[in-house]
Every structure is written in structure tokens, then in C-alpha cells.
Design an enzyme around this catalytic site. Structure first.
Site, mmCIF file in Angstrom:
data_model
loop_
_atom_site.group_PDB
_atom_site.id
_atom_site.type_symbol
_atom_site.label_atom_id
_atom_site.label_comp_id
_atom_site.label_asym_id
_atom_site.label_seq_id
_atom_site.Cartn_x
_atom_site.Cartn_y
_atom_site.Cartn_z
ATOM 1 N N THR A 117 0.853 -1.188 0.000
ATOM 2 C CA THR A 117 0.000 0.000 0.000
ATOM 3 C C THR A 117 0.887 1.236 0.000
ATOM 4 O OG1 THR A 117 -1.749 -1.157 1.220
ATOM 5 C CG2 THR A 117 -1.829 1.252 1.203
ATOM 6 N N LYS A 159 -7.831 0.452 -2.978
ATOM 7 C CA LYS A 159 -7.355 0.130 -1.635
ATOM 8 C C LYS A 159 -7.447 1.340 -0.713
ATOM 9 C CE LYS A 159 -5.373 -1.816 1.872
ATOM 10 N NZ LYS A 159 -3.989 -2.304 1.907
ATOM 11 N N LYS A 208 0.451 6.082 7.978
ATOM 12 C CA LYS A 208 0.984 6.140 6.611
ATOM 13 C C LYS A 208 -0.135 6.076 5.582
ATOM 14 C CE LYS A 208 2.759 2.334 4.820
ATOM 15 N NZ LYS A 208 2.002 2.067 3.552
#
Length: 298
Positions: A95, A171, A240
Site C-alpha cells: 500500500t 485500496k 501512513k
């Protein structure tokens, strides 16, 4: 074992390790590499094959999965695979921000690699039970004959979501919900506790109703038991990912007030030294908040 039954994986961490284990159970010879000696040893103990470096993985398998913690790591690994001169297909499951993933495609193109963008939705615990979803995206018409069985061996469902980069976008959309739902679960369970309800009984009751969610089911028990280590997905990872979500929102002109508020609570958790703890620990952030908001004054 034939070459077609071999698969490479680079990154044997929280997500890479259960993916490798699932592929081993499915009958693949899984050639894995990680910077950590302990991770490589655990991979061998689980029936995998340890490689001495990235190049060795490239020489052993035509299809390589990457599950890495940063864009720098992804770009470096792609360059190392490319340096072998072998025409490999790389399924990139990390990711990253959209910009970082698109830069990875440039590295792959320059290295003669076929790069597929396929982040996974699910925690490491879900990966261990095969309960992850893959968002597969790519340009052109790559040969997926070998790729699709590999992905189906560790993912519950594989969604083909369009051109390269759409996997990352999907995502980030999913993770925006995960982050908000996780915090919402913490709020609800704290409300149950402070209003005099039995938190465990309430968790069972509301999970069975319209208020139920996967985050409530997965992380609710962790919150009530204070079970924050080892992390299935850490606060640092959430911080993050929320940064990547906010970047995408800014680039697309999308207002996301809940994500903004949620980001502040996870940032507080990180400042409190909870970065390596499971994201369920936002429950503790709320419980101990001096401002009744979970956010420390800035």
C-alpha cells in the site's frame, strides 16, 4: 517441482509471511527473500525456500509477489529484479500513495518487467485465514495465466478494477472506511463501558445488528482485552495509509471530514508511543484523553 509451480515473494513480514504460507499449503514452491534473517528462517520452517537475495528470487520464479513497507523498498527491489535481465511479472501488493505506485511502474517499465498493481484488503490475521481481497489493476493485456491461480491461492476474491493504479485507488477507498470504522468501533465500545453496559455482551449484541462491521468484529475483542501486541495492522501503518488517502482526496478535490478527524486521533496514538501497537489501541487513546476527543491539543 516444475517452474510453473514456483512463485517468488519478496517481503516476509506481517502480510508477506501469511501469503507465503498459503501458497506453500497450496502446493507451490515459494522462494522467499527478506532482509531479516529471522523472517527467512521462519519461512523455511513453514516449508518455504529461502533465497539469498532478490536476484535469486528472480532466477527461481517467473511470477514474483512483493509485500514491502515503503516506496523506496519497492523501487529498489524492482530495479534489482530488472538488473537480472529476466522478463518477470511482478505483482506489487504494498500500500503506497498513488504517485509512488505510478513511479514504481516507471521503474518496472525501464527494467523490462510487467508490473501489476494489486494491493490487498485485510489484516495479517485475515491473511492467515485466507480472508483477504485483492484489487488487481494493470495496463494492456498481460498474460495472467500463471498469476490468477497464484492470487486465488491466498486471496478470497480477486477484483479486476481497471488500469494500473486503480488497485491503489480502490485500496485507499477501502482503507478510508477501515480507519473510520475502527475508530467508530472504539467510540461505541467506550460508550457502552461508560454508560454501565457489559462491554462484551454489548459487542456481541450490536455486532449482530445493523451497527455491525468487520472492524467491530475483528478489533472489538482486541479493544476489550487490551490485546494490542503483536499488531495485526499497526498505528504506524494507519498513519501512513491515512496520509496516502488524504493525498488522493486532495488531488481529486474530495472533501473527507471524517478522515481528517480520524487522522488526528491516529496521529495522537503515534505521538503517545503506540506506533507499533495494533490500531485497536485507539480505544485506549479515547479512554485516556484529557480533552474527551482523543486528540491532543496542537
Amino acid at each position: 517441482m516444475s517452474a510453473g509451480r514456483r512463485v517468488g515473494i519478496i517481503g516476509l513480514g506481517a502480510m508477506g509471511r501469511p501469503i507465503a504460507d498459503a501458497l506453500t499449503r497450496a502446493g507451490y514452491g515459494v522462494v522467499g527473500y527478506d532482509l531479516s534473517d529471522a523472517a527467512r528462517a521462519a519461512h523455511v520452517d513453514a516449508g518455504g525456500i529461502a533465497a539469498e537475495d532478490v536476484a535469486a528470487v528472480a532466477h527461481a520464479a517467473d511470477v514474483i509477489l512483493t509485500s514491502l513497507p515503503s516506496a523506496r523498498a519497492v523501487h529498489a527491489v524492482l530495479a534489482e529484479i530488472g538488473a537480472t535481465g529476466l522478463p518477470r511479472t511482478v505483482v506489487e501488493t504494498s500500500t503506497l500513495t498513488l504517485g509512488e505506485k505510478m513511479a514504481a511502474r516507471t521503474v518496472a517499465d525501464d527494467s523490462g518487467l510487467v508490473l501489476l498493481d494489486s494491493p490487498l484488503s485485510g489484516t495479517s490475521a485475515q491473511a492467515a485465514s485466507g480472508d483477504v481481497v485483492a484489487y488487481l489493476s494493470y495496463d494492456g493485456r498481460p498474460d495472467l495465466t500463471a498469476v490468477e491461480p497464484i492470487m486465488s491461492a491466498f486471496a478470497r476474491t480477486v477484483y479486476h478494477v481497471g488500469p494500473f493504479g486503480n488497485g491503489t485507488k480502490t485500496k485507499l477507498v477501502a482503507n478510508s472506511l477501515v480507519a473510520v470504522h475502527n475508530l467508530a468501533a472504539a467510540e461505541a465500545l467506550l460508550l457502552a463501558e461508560r454508560s454501565g453496559l457489559d462491554p462484551a455482551a454489548t459487542l456481541e449484541a450490536v455486532q449482530d445488528g445493523a451497527g455491525g462491521s468487520k472492524m467491530l468484529r475483528v478489533r472489538g475483542p482486541l479493544m476489550l482485552n487490551g490485546a494490542y501486541e503483536p499488531a495485526t495492522a499497526s498505528v504506524d501503518i494507519f498513519v501512513k495509509d491515512l496520509g496516502a488517502i488524504r493525498d488522493l482526496a486532495a488531488a481529486s478535490g474530495t472533501p473527507m471530514p471524517l478522515v481528517e478527524e480520524t487522522s488526528a486521533v491516529y496521529a495522537t496514538a503515534a505521538r503517545q508511543g503506540r506506533g507499533t501497537h495494533d490500531a485497536a489501541c485507539v480505544y485506549e487513546v479515547l479512554r485516556t484523553s484529557p480533552t474527551d476527543s482523543g486528540k491532543e491539543p496542537i
